[in-house]
Structure formats: structure tokens, C-alpha cells
Design a protein around this motif. Structure first.
Motif, PDB file in Angstrom:
ATOM      1  N   SER A 170       1.039  -1.345   0.366  1.00 17.51           N
ATOM      2  CA  SER A 170       0.190   0.185  -0.438  1.00 17.51           C
ATOM      3  C   SER A 170       1.160   1.163  -0.020  1.00 17.51           C
ATOM      4  O   SER A 170       1.729   1.197   0.185  1.00 17.51           O
ATOM      5  N   LEU A 171       0.153   2.576  -0.538  1.00 24.51           N
ATOM      6  CA  LEU A 171       0.645   3.765  -0.499  1.00 24.51           C
ATOM      7  C   LEU A 171      -0.201   4.589  -0.253  1.00 24.51           C
ATOM      8  O   LEU A 171      -1.494   4.761  -0.873  1.00 24.51           O
ATOM      9  N   ARG A 172      -0.046   5.802   0.103  1.00 19.67           N
ATOM     10  CA  ARG A 172      -0.909   6.863   0.515  1.00 19.67           C
ATOM     11  C   ARG A 172      -0.092   8.349  -0.563  1.00 19.67           C
ATOM     12  O   ARG A 172       1.223   8.639   0.116  1.00 19.67           O
ATOM     13  N   LEU A 173      -0.649   8.511  -1.262  1.00 18.05           N
ATOM     14  CA  LEU A 173      -0.241   9.339  -1.964  1.00 18.05           C
ATOM     15  C   LEU A 173      -0.703  11.136  -1.451  1.00 18.05           C
ATOM     16  O   LEU A 173      -1.786  11.162  -0.843  1.00 18.05           O
ATOM     17  N   SER A 174      -0.096  12.147  -1.722  1.00 19.38           N
ATOM     18  CA  SER A 174      -1.208  13.365  -0.923  1.00 19.38           C
ATOM     19  C   SER A 174      -0.595  14.458  -1.697  1.00 19.38           C
ATOM     20  O   SER A 174       0.541  14.592  -2.500  1.00 19.38           O
ATOM     21  N   CYS A 175      -1.908  15.603  -1.539  1.00 17.44           N
ATOM     22  CA  CYS A 175      -1.708  16.945  -3.062  1.00 17.44           C
ATOM     23  C   CYS A 175      -2.100  17.473  -1.926  1.00 17.44           C
ATOM     24  O   CYS A 175      -3.258  17.916  -1.682  1.00 17.44           O
ATOM     25  N   LYS A 176      -0.689  18.203  -1.838  1.00 17.86           N
ATOM     26  CA  LYS A 176      -1.964  19.844  -0.963  1.00 17.86           C
ATOM     27  C   LYS A 176      -0.843  21.041  -2.189  1.00 17.86           C
ATOM     28  O   LYS A 176      -0.795  21.431  -2.786  1.00 17.86           O
ATOM     29  N   ALA A 177      -2.229  21.299  -1.946  1.00 20.97           N
ATOM     30  CA  ALA A 177      -2.370  22.699  -2.583  1.00 20.97           C
ATOM     31  C   ALA A 177      -2.504  24.047  -1.487  1.00 20.97           C
ATOM     32  O   ALA A 177      -2.850  24.846  -1.457  1.00 20.97           O
ATOM     33  N   SER A 178      -1.273  24.180  -1.732  1.00 24.26           N
ATOM     34  CA  SER A 178      -0.507  25.796  -1.792  1.00 24.26           C
ATOM     35  C   SER A 178      -0.904  27.454  -2.099  1.00 24.26           C
ATOM     36  O   SER A 178      -0.889  26.871  -3.141  1.00 24.26           O
ATOM     37  N   ARG A 179      -0.997  27.556  -0.949  1.00 24.80           N
ATOM     38  CA  ARG A 179      -1.018  28.952  -1.368  1.00 24.80           C
ATOM     39  C   ARG A 179      -3.222  29.260  -2.328  1.00 24.80           C
ATOM     40  O   ARG A 179      -3.509  30.392  -2.877  1.00 24.80           O
ATOM     41  N   MET A 180      -3.612  28.369  -2.190  1.00 26.15           N
ATOM     42  CA  MET A 180      -4.672  28.252  -2.637  1.00 26.15           C
ATOM     43  C   MET A 180      -6.107  28.609  -1.564  1.00 26.15           C
ATOM     44  O   MET A 180      -6.370  27.978  -0.409  1.00 26.15           O
TER      45      MET A 180
ATOM     46  N   LYS B 146     -10.614   1.116  -9.235  1.00 27.76           N
ATOM     47  CA  LYS B 146     -11.994   0.785  -8.792  1.00 27.76           C
ATOM     48  C   LYS B 146     -11.287  -0.817  -7.728  1.00 27.76           C
ATOM     49  O   LYS B 146     -11.016  -2.134  -8.284  1.00 27.76           O
ATOM     50  N   GLY B 147     -12.051  -0.645  -6.084  1.00 23.45           N
ATOM     51  CA  GLY B 147     -11.887  -1.755  -5.382  1.00 23.45           C
ATOM     52  C   GLY B 147     -10.510  -1.575  -4.163  1.00 23.45           C
ATOM     53  O   GLY B 147     -10.631  -2.202  -3.775  1.00 23.45           O
ATOM     54  N   ARG B 148      -9.787  -0.883  -5.518  1.00 27.77           N
ATOM     55  CA  ARG B 148      -8.783  -1.443  -4.788  1.00 27.77           C
ATOM     56  C   ARG B 148      -8.205   0.532  -4.094  1.00 27.77           C
ATOM     57  O   ARG B 148      -7.027   0.363  -2.976  1.00 27.77           O
ATOM     58  N   PHE B 149      -8.296   1.620  -4.887  1.00 26.57           N
ATOM     59  CA  PHE B 149      -7.825   2.746  -3.988  1.00 26.57           C
ATOM     60  C   PHE B 149      -9.167   3.835  -3.791  1.00 26.57           C
ATOM     61  O   PHE B 149      -9.930   3.326  -4.209  1.00 26.57           O
ATOM     62  N   THR B 150      -8.840   4.596  -3.063  1.00 32.81           N
ATOM     63  CA  THR B 150      -9.966   5.321  -2.799  1.00 32.81           C
ATOM     64  C   THR B 150      -9.129   6.898  -2.816  1.00 32.81           C
ATOM     65  O   THR B 150      -8.196   7.207  -1.641  1.00 32.81           O
ATOM     66  N   ILE B 151     -10.028   7.879  -2.863  1.00 35.70           N
ATOM     67  CA  ILE B 151      -9.435   9.334  -2.637  1.00 35.70           C
ATOM     68  C   ILE B 151     -10.368   9.819  -2.127  1.00 35.70           C
ATOM     69  O   ILE B 151     -11.449   9.655  -1.536  1.00 35.70           O
ATOM     70  N   SER B 152      -9.583  11.174  -1.456  1.00 34.65           N
ATOM     71  CA  SER B 152     -10.358  11.281  -0.295  1.00 34.65           C
ATOM     72  C   SER B 152     -10.391  13.317   0.042  1.00 34.65           C
ATOM     73  O   SER B 152      -8.589  13.623  -0.762  1.00 34.65           O
ATOM     74  N   ARG B 153      -9.718  13.869   0.652  1.00 31.75           N
ATOM     75  CA  ARG B 153      -9.572  15.447   0.895  1.00 31.75           C
ATOM     76  C   ARG B 153     -10.236  15.887   2.014  1.00 31.75           C
ATOM     77  O   ARG B 153     -11.237  15.643   2.690  1.00 31.75           O
ATOM     78  N   ASP B 154      -9.161  16.603   2.076  1.00 29.19           N
ATOM     79  CA  ASP B 154      -8.915  17.065   3.917  1.00 29.19           C
ATOM     80  C   ASP B 154      -8.954  18.735   3.844  1.00 29.19           C
ATOM     81  O   ASP B 154      -8.514  18.886   2.895  1.00 29.19           O
ATOM     82  N   ASN B 155     -10.076  19.051   3.347  1.00 29.50           N
ATOM     83  CA  ASN B 155     -10.663  20.755   3.398  1.00 29.50           C
ATOM     84  C   ASN B 155      -9.926  21.189   4.155  1.00 29.50           C
ATOM     85  O   ASN B 155      -9.018  22.426   3.659  1.00 29.50           O
ATOM     86  N   ALA B 156      -9.409  21.445   5.176  1.00 29.26           N
ATOM     87  CA  ALA B 156      -8.470  22.382   6.268  1.00 29.26           C
ATOM     88  C   ALA B 156      -7.740  22.075   6.064  1.00 29.26           C
ATOM     89  O   ALA B 156      -7.373  22.608   6.078  1.00 29.26           O
ATOM     90  N   ARG B 157      -6.747  20.839   6.213  1.00 27.83           N
ATOM     91  CA  ARG B 157      -5.220  20.870   5.336  1.00 27.83           C
ATOM     92  C   ARG B 157      -5.575  21.247   3.607  1.00 27.83           C
ATOM     93  O   ARG B 157      -3.833  21.460   3.276  1.00 27.83           O
ATOM     94  N   LYS B 158      -6.731  21.594   3.293  1.00 32.81           N
ATOM     95  CA  LYS B 158      -6.135  21.619   1.503  1.00 32.81           C
ATOM     96  C   LYS B 158      -5.669  21.273   1.212  1.00 32.81           C
ATOM     97  O   LYS B 158      -4.727  20.910   0.215  1.00 32.81           O
ATOM     98  N   THR B 159      -5.841  19.608   1.239  1.00 33.54           N
ATOM     99  CA  THR B 159      -4.854  18.410   0.635  1.00 33.54           C
ATOM    100  C   THR B 159      -5.904  17.032   0.559  1.00 33.54           C
ATOM    101  O   THR B 159      -6.793  16.574   0.858  1.00 33.54           O
ATOM    102  N   VAL B 160      -5.571  16.814  -1.061  1.00 38.11           N
ATOM    103  CA  VAL B 160      -6.049  15.752  -1.196  1.00 38.11           C
ATOM    104  C   VAL B 160      -5.365  14.465  -1.195  1.00 38.11           C
ATOM    105  O   VAL B 160      -3.794  14.261  -1.312  1.00 38.11           O
ATOM    106  N   TYR B 161      -6.195  13.072  -1.300  1.00 41.37           N
ATOM    107  CA  TYR B 161      -5.449  12.122  -0.965  1.00 41.37           C
ATOM    108  C   TYR B 161      -5.977  11.100  -1.100  1.00 41.37           C
ATOM    109  O   TYR B 161      -6.628  10.603  -2.018  1.00 41.37           O
ATOM    110  N   LEU B 162      -4.576  10.268  -2.303  1.00 38.09           N
ATOM    111  CA  LEU B 162      -4.910   8.901  -2.771  1.00 38.09           C
ATOM    112  C   LEU B 162      -4.415   7.668  -1.910  1.00 38.09           C
ATOM    113  O   LEU B 162      -3.430   7.643  -1.961  1.00 38.09           O
ATOM    114  N   GLN B 163      -5.420   6.643  -1.008  1.00 38.67           N
ATOM    115  CA  GLN B 163      -4.928   5.615  -0.577  1.00 38.67           C
ATOM    116  C   GLN B 163      -4.942   4.135  -1.799  1.00 38.67           C
ATOM    117  O   GLN B 163      -5.865   4.074  -2.459  1.00 38.67           O
TER     118      GLN B 163
END
Length: 117
Positions: A16-26, A66-83
Motif C-alpha cells: 500500500s501507499l498513500r499519495l498526498s497533494c497539498k494545494a498551497s496558496r489556494m 476501482k475497489g483498490r484505491f480511495t480518494i479523499s480530501r481534507d478541506n482544512a488541510r487543503k490536501t487530497v489523498y489517494l490511498q
């Protein structure tokens, strides 16, 4: 806007891996109304959609995710994850974060995911 992707690396098949994408300055209100997507591009192949989190709260996945990956978002941290779970060698690619909203379409620098057998 700067999209900072992280979390890639080398993992064995089945791992498993979790990717993060932070939207700086947004600003936060813009983040709420932005659709974020994870795309990937393997050598010699076209870039393809992996997962998308839309501004209306829905999620869409490419067939390979499908069935293996999950996308989620943390609005407070302005970050999107891909598990990513149960990774396969064919998931090896550079993964890119995308932010699309009213009048803009941003891409982050990719993060390499390598799955070994």
C-alpha cells in the motif's frame, strides 16, 4: 496555486501507499469548489485518470483503481489523498495531481510509484 504531490516510492506487489497533494496558496473557499484528480502515466502510455474528487462531493475512479484505491480530501488541510491498496506491478507510473475549477486547470509535478514483483 502550487500542487505539491508526495508519498510515492517503491513498494512490493500487494503493498500500500498513500499519495498526498497539498494545494498551497489556494484559499479555502476555492479549495471547496475545486475538483481534484489523480492521474498517472506509465512509460510509453497515455496519461489516464485514476481517481477524481469533484466539488459536489462525488468520487469517480478509473477502471484500474476501482475497489483498490480511495480518494479523499481534507478541506482544512487543503490536501487530497489517494490511498492505494493491493498494488500491482502495472500500477507503476508517475502519478500527477490535478486541480480543476472555474477558469483554471493546474497540474502538480508527478510522484513516482514503482511496484516490484
Amino acid at each position: 496555486v502550487q500542487l505539491q504531490a508526495s508519498g510515492g516510492g517503491l513498494v512490493q506487489a500487494g503493498g500500500s501507499l498513500r499519495l498526498s497533494c497539498k494545494a498551497s496558496r489556494m484559499i479555502l473557499s476555492t479549495f471547496w469548489s475545486t475538483s481534484f484528480g489523480w492521474y498517472r502515466q506509465a512509460p510509453g502510455k497515455q496519461r489516464e485518470l485514476v481517481a477524481e474528487s469533484t466539488s459536489d462531493g462525488s468520487s469517480n475512479y478509473g477502471d484500474s483503481a476501482k475497489g483498490r484505491f480511495t480518494i479523499s480530501r481534507d478541506n482544512a488541510r487543503k490536501t487530497v489523498y489517494l490511498q492505494m491498496k493491493d498494488l500491482k506491478t502495472e500500477d507503476t507510473a508517475v502519478y500527477y495531481c490535478n486541480a480543476r475549477g472555474r477558469g483554471f486547470d493546474y497540474w502538480g509535478e508527478g510522484t513516482q510509484v514503482t511496484v516490484s514483483s
